[in-house]
Design a protein around this motif. Structure first.
Motif, PDB file in Angstrom:
ATOM      1  N   ALA A  95      55.444  37.349  34.921  1.00  0.00           N
ATOM      2  CA  ALA A  95      56.101  36.326  34.110  1.00  0.00           C
ATOM      3  C   ALA A  95      56.638  35.168  34.946  1.00  0.00           C
ATOM      4  O   ALA A  95      56.593  34.012  34.512  1.00  0.00           O
ATOM      5  N   VAL A  96      57.121  35.432  36.148  1.00  0.00           N
ATOM      6  CA  VAL A  96      57.848  34.392  36.891  1.00  0.00           C
ATOM      7  C   VAL A  96      57.092  33.797  38.076  1.00  0.00           C
ATOM      8  O   VAL A  96      57.485  32.748  38.588  1.00  0.00           O
ATOM      9  N   VAL A  97      56.000  34.438  38.540  1.00  0.00           N
ATOM     10  CA  VAL A  97      55.275  33.930  39.711  1.00  0.00           C
ATOM     11  C   VAL A  97      53.915  33.379  39.290  1.00  0.00           C
ATOM     12  O   VAL A  97      53.161  34.042  38.570  1.00  0.00           O
ATOM     13  N   ASN A  98      53.608  32.189  39.732  1.00  0.00           N
ATOM     14  CA  ASN A  98      52.334  31.560  39.382  1.00  0.00           C
ATOM     15  C   ASN A  98      51.186  32.140  40.201  1.00  0.00           C
ATOM     16  O   ASN A  98      51.274  32.276  41.425  1.00  0.00           O
ATOM     17  N   VAL A  99      50.098  32.472  39.522  1.00  0.00           N
ATOM     18  CA  VAL A  99      48.860  32.903  40.159  1.00  0.00           C
ATOM     19  C   VAL A  99      47.720  32.622  39.182  1.00  0.00           C
ATOM     20  O   VAL A  99      47.911  32.682  37.961  1.00  0.00           O
ATOM     21  N   GLU A 100      46.550  32.272  39.708  1.00  0.00           N
ATOM     22  CA  GLU A 100      45.415  31.940  38.846  1.00  0.00           C
ATOM     23  C   GLU A 100      44.996  33.176  38.056  1.00  0.00           C
ATOM     24  O   GLU A 100      44.814  34.256  38.618  1.00  0.00           O
ATOM     25  N   VAL A 101      44.854  33.012  36.737  1.00  0.00           N
ATOM     26  CA  VAL A 101      44.702  34.165  35.847  1.00  0.00           C
ATOM     27  C   VAL A 101      43.398  34.929  36.082  1.00  0.00           C
ATOM     28  O   VAL A 101      43.382  36.153  36.040  1.00  0.00           O
ATOM     29  N   THR A 102      42.300  34.230  36.328  1.00  0.00           N
ATOM     30  CA  THR A 102      41.027  34.919  36.553  1.00  0.00           C
ATOM     31  C   THR A 102      41.107  35.842  37.765  1.00  0.00           C
ATOM     32  O   THR A 102      40.636  36.989  37.731  1.00  0.00           O
ATOM     33  N   THR A 103      41.712  35.358  38.834  1.00  0.00           N
ATOM     34  CA  THR A 103      41.895  36.189  40.028  1.00  0.00           C
ATOM     35  C   THR A 103      42.778  37.384  39.719  1.00  0.00           C
ATOM     36  O   THR A 103      42.477  38.519  40.112  1.00  0.00           O
ATOM     37  N   LEU A 104      43.872  37.141  39.022  1.00  0.00           N
ATOM     38  CA  LEU A 104      44.815  38.208  38.679  1.00  0.00           C
ATOM     39  C   LEU A 104      44.140  39.297  37.852  1.00  0.00           C
ATOM     40  O   LEU A 104      44.203  40.485  38.191  1.00  0.00           O
ATOM     41  N   PRO A 190      48.048  47.174  52.147  1.00  0.00           N
ATOM     42  CA  PRO A 190      46.662  46.722  52.291  1.00  0.00           C
ATOM     43  C   PRO A 190      46.272  45.621  51.321  1.00  0.00           C
ATOM     44  O   PRO A 190      45.477  44.743  51.666  1.00  0.00           O
ATOM     45  N   CYS A 191      46.829  45.633  50.094  1.00  0.00           N
ATOM     46  CA  CYS A 191      46.518  44.571  49.143  1.00  0.00           C
ATOM     47  C   CYS A 191      47.060  43.234  49.637  1.00  0.00           C
ATOM     48  O   CYS A 191      46.385  42.192  49.544  1.00  0.00           O
ATOM     49  N   MET A 192      48.270  43.250  50.177  1.00  0.00           N
ATOM     50  CA  MET A 192      48.843  42.030  50.722  1.00  0.00           C
ATOM     51  C   MET A 192      48.011  41.515  51.890  1.00  0.00           C
ATOM     52  O   MET A 192      47.813  40.308  52.053  1.00  0.00           O
ATOM     53  N   PRO A 207      52.538  39.335  41.896  1.00  0.00           N
ATOM     54  CA  PRO A 207      52.007  39.691  40.572  1.00  0.00           C
ATOM     55  C   PRO A 207      50.695  40.466  40.653  1.00  0.00           C
ATOM     56  O   PRO A 207      50.432  41.317  39.790  1.00  0.00           O
ATOM     57  N   ILE A 208      49.872  40.196  41.673  1.00  0.00           N
ATOM     58  CA  ILE A 208      48.614  40.943  41.818  1.00  0.00           C
ATOM     59  C   ILE A 208      48.903  42.396  42.172  1.00  0.00           C
ATOM     60  O   ILE A 208      48.345  43.325  41.567  1.00  0.00           O
ATOM     61  N   MET A 210      51.822  44.127  41.829  1.00  0.00           N
ATOM     62  CA  MET A 210      52.578  44.805  40.784  1.00  0.00           C
ATOM     63  C   MET A 210      51.714  45.046  39.546  1.00  0.00           C
ATOM     64  O   MET A 210      51.767  46.116  38.927  1.00  0.00           O
ATOM     65  N   GLY A 211      50.911  44.036  39.183  1.00  0.00           N
ATOM     66  CA  GLY A 211      50.053  44.184  38.010  1.00  0.00           C
ATOM     67  C   GLY A 211      49.005  45.263  38.214  1.00  0.00           C
ATOM     68  O   GLY A 211      48.738  46.061  37.311  1.00  0.00           O
ATOM     69  N   SER A 212      48.419  45.307  39.402  1.00  0.00           N
ATOM     70  CA  SER A 212      47.411  46.333  39.684  1.00  0.00           C
ATOM     71  C   SER A 212      48.007  47.729  39.585  1.00  0.00           C
ATOM     72  O   SER A 212      47.441  48.626  38.939  1.00  0.00           O
ATOM     73  N   VAL A 213      49.149  47.934  40.224  1.00  0.00           N
ATOM     74  CA  VAL A 213      49.792  49.252  40.206  1.00  0.00           C
ATOM     75  C   VAL A 213      50.205  49.640  38.793  1.00  0.00           C
ATOM     76  O   VAL A 213      50.082  50.804  38.390  1.00  0.00           O
ATOM     77  N   ALA A 214      50.672  48.665  38.016  1.00  0.00           N
ATOM     78  CA  ALA A 214      51.113  48.952  36.651  1.00  0.00           C
ATOM     79  C   ALA A 214      49.955  49.416  35.775  1.00  0.00           C
ATOM     80  O   ALA A 214      50.095  50.360  34.984  1.00  0.00           O
ATOM     81  N   PHE A 215      48.802  48.766  35.897  1.00  0.00           N
ATOM     82  CA  PHE A 215      47.663  49.136  35.066  1.00  0.00           C
ATOM     83  C   PHE A 215      46.949  50.382  35.569  1.00  0.00           C
ATOM     84  O   PHE A 215      46.462  51.187  34.773  1.00  0.00           O
ATOM     85  N   LEU A 216      46.859  50.527  36.886  1.00  0.00           N
ATOM     86  CA  LEU A 216      46.136  51.698  37.383  1.00  0.00           C
ATOM     87  C   LEU A 216      47.005  52.947  37.380  1.00  0.00           C
ATOM     88  O   LEU A 216      46.485  54.071  37.427  1.00  0.00           O
ATOM     89  N   GLY A 217      48.330  52.767  37.311  1.00  0.00           N
ATOM     90  CA  GLY A 217      49.237  53.914  37.315  1.00  0.00           C
ATOM     91  C   GLY A 217      48.919  54.952  36.247  1.00  0.00           C
ATOM     92  O   GLY A 217      48.748  56.136  36.561  1.00  0.00           O
ATOM     93  N   PRO A 218      48.834  54.557  34.973  1.00  0.00           N
ATOM     94  CA  PRO A 218      48.492  55.543  33.943  1.00  0.00           C
ATOM     95  C   PRO A 218      47.131  56.187  34.173  1.00  0.00           C
ATOM     96  O   PRO A 218      46.968  57.392  33.994  1.00  0.00           O
ATOM     97  N   VAL A 219      46.153  55.383  34.585  1.00  0.00           N
ATOM     98  CA  VAL A 219      44.805  55.906  34.805  1.00  0.00           C
ATOM     99  C   VAL A 219      44.801  56.919  35.950  1.00  0.00           C
ATOM    100  O   VAL A 219      44.152  57.965  35.869  1.00  0.00           O
ATOM    101  N   ALA A 220      45.540  56.618  37.021  1.00  0.00           N
ATOM    102  CA  ALA A 220      45.591  57.512  38.176  1.00  0.00           C
ATOM    103  C   ALA A 220      46.419  58.759  37.890  1.00  0.00           C
ATOM    104  O   ALA A 220      46.131  59.834  38.420  1.00  0.00           O
ATOM    105  N   SER A 221      47.440  58.640  37.061  1.00  0.00           N
ATOM    106  CA  SER A 221      48.387  59.735  36.851  1.00  0.00           C
ATOM    107  C   SER A 221      47.903  60.783  35.855  1.00  0.00           C
ATOM    108  O   SER A 221      48.149  61.980  36.035  1.00  0.00           O
TER     109      SER A 221
END
Length: 303
Positions: A95-104, A190-192, A207-208, A210-221
């Motif tokens: 929500a607060v950090v700018n990043v290009e959406v396609t990359t994200l 490693p992502c950084m 955001p990349i 945090m967003g990656s961990v948030a979405f993959l968390g349920p799938v991995a868990s």
């Protein structure tokens, strides 16, 4: 596009909570209430995680130090415990950090696919294989952290997004990191590094990551949860303690000597990696001791 991302994240999170609750109800006799140390560790670890320190290595060290989780349950516990705090971080940073959406979106999607592929394999691994894998993974994490601290990695650039071959490299890297996260290797460092190497702005990493961990968390868990290959009590305590830890870091902290904290984390990671590999070596020696080769069986002199 961000609104759609938030809706999808909400659906993922709701599905994860529902599945976790349903699976937990199947074994009510094994459920334990979290202990105070579980809440406190969740608060402190996720406070640092929100600032970019990462949580897996620190959690693994605490599990070994306090004897909270059996070695074979560590990957599942890490992933389950990090999911909801990770979602909280993602909502804030996207929500607060700018990043290009396609990359994200591309990098997040790749990490989810990697986690789906990895969790199905790692959740079935035996205890000793997990000990060795975790030990090597933590050594790799310490290596990334050390390289960052010694300024051996490129310092990034001003880009907020990627295109062409660089975007393909970033997507491929996130797919691999998503798979490795199911083994217990932290995603952030490693992502950084990948983001820096490709010339992106350092802030865009948040955001990349945090967003990656948030979405993959349920799938991995979920595969770990379905097989009971995790510690319910510790996962729940870290989750409930982690949410206020995230909020405190995101909204109250303005400065912190992160350099010194990162050195401490590197030392802790190295210690944990060596202890994990030592446990694997001890178990191997114990297993060999139980097996007596036929050639070594004493022969009766009268035979």
């Amino acid at each position: 596009m961000k609104a759609a991302l938030f809706i999808a994240l909400g659906i993922f999170t709701g599905g994860f909570i529902l599945i976790w609750a349903l699976e937990a109800r199947k074994s009510p006799g094994k459920l334990e209430a979290p202990k105070p140390i579980d809440y406190l560790l969740g608060l402190g670890i996720n406070f640092l995680d929100t600032l970019g320190i990462g949580s897996f290595a620190t959690m693994s060290a605490c599990f070994k130090l306090f004897g909270l989780v059996r070695d074979e349950q560590i990957p599942g516990t890490l992933n389950a415990a990090a999911t909801i705090p990770g979602v909280t971080e993602a909502f804030i940073y996207i929500a607060v950090v700018n990043v290009e959406v396609t990359t994200l979106v591309s990098m997040i999607a790749a990490s989810v696919v990697g986690a789906w592929l990895g969790a199905g394999v790692v959740s079935r691994w035996p205890r000793r294989k997990i000990q060795i894998g975790m030990g090597l993974a933590l050594l790799a994490t310490a290596g990334f952290g050390l390289a960052t601290q010694l300024n051996l990695l490129p310092g990034g650039g001003d880009k907020l997004g990627l295109t062409g071959s660089k975007l393909l490299i970033a997507v491929a890297a996130n797919l691999v990191l998503g798979a490795l996260m199911t083994l217990g290797i932290g995603f952030f460092a490693p992502c950084m590094m990948v983001i820096f190497l490709l010339g992106m702005n350092a802030k865009a990493a948040f955001p990349i990551m945090m967003g990656s961990v948030a979405f993959l968390g349920p799938v991995a868990s979920i595969p770990f949860i379905k097989r009971g290959a995790y510690n319910f009590r510790t996962s729940l305590g870290l989750t409930l303690g982690g949410i206020p830890g995230v909020l405190l870091a995101a909204f109250l902290v303005r400065s912190l000597p992160l350099g010194a904290v990162r050195w401490l984390v590197i030392a802790v990671v190295l210690y944990t990696a060596l202890m994990m590999l030592r446990s694997a070596a001890i178990e191997r020696a114990a297993a060999k001791a139980k097996l007596t080769p036929a050639s070594e069986i004493p022969v009766n002199a009268s035979d």
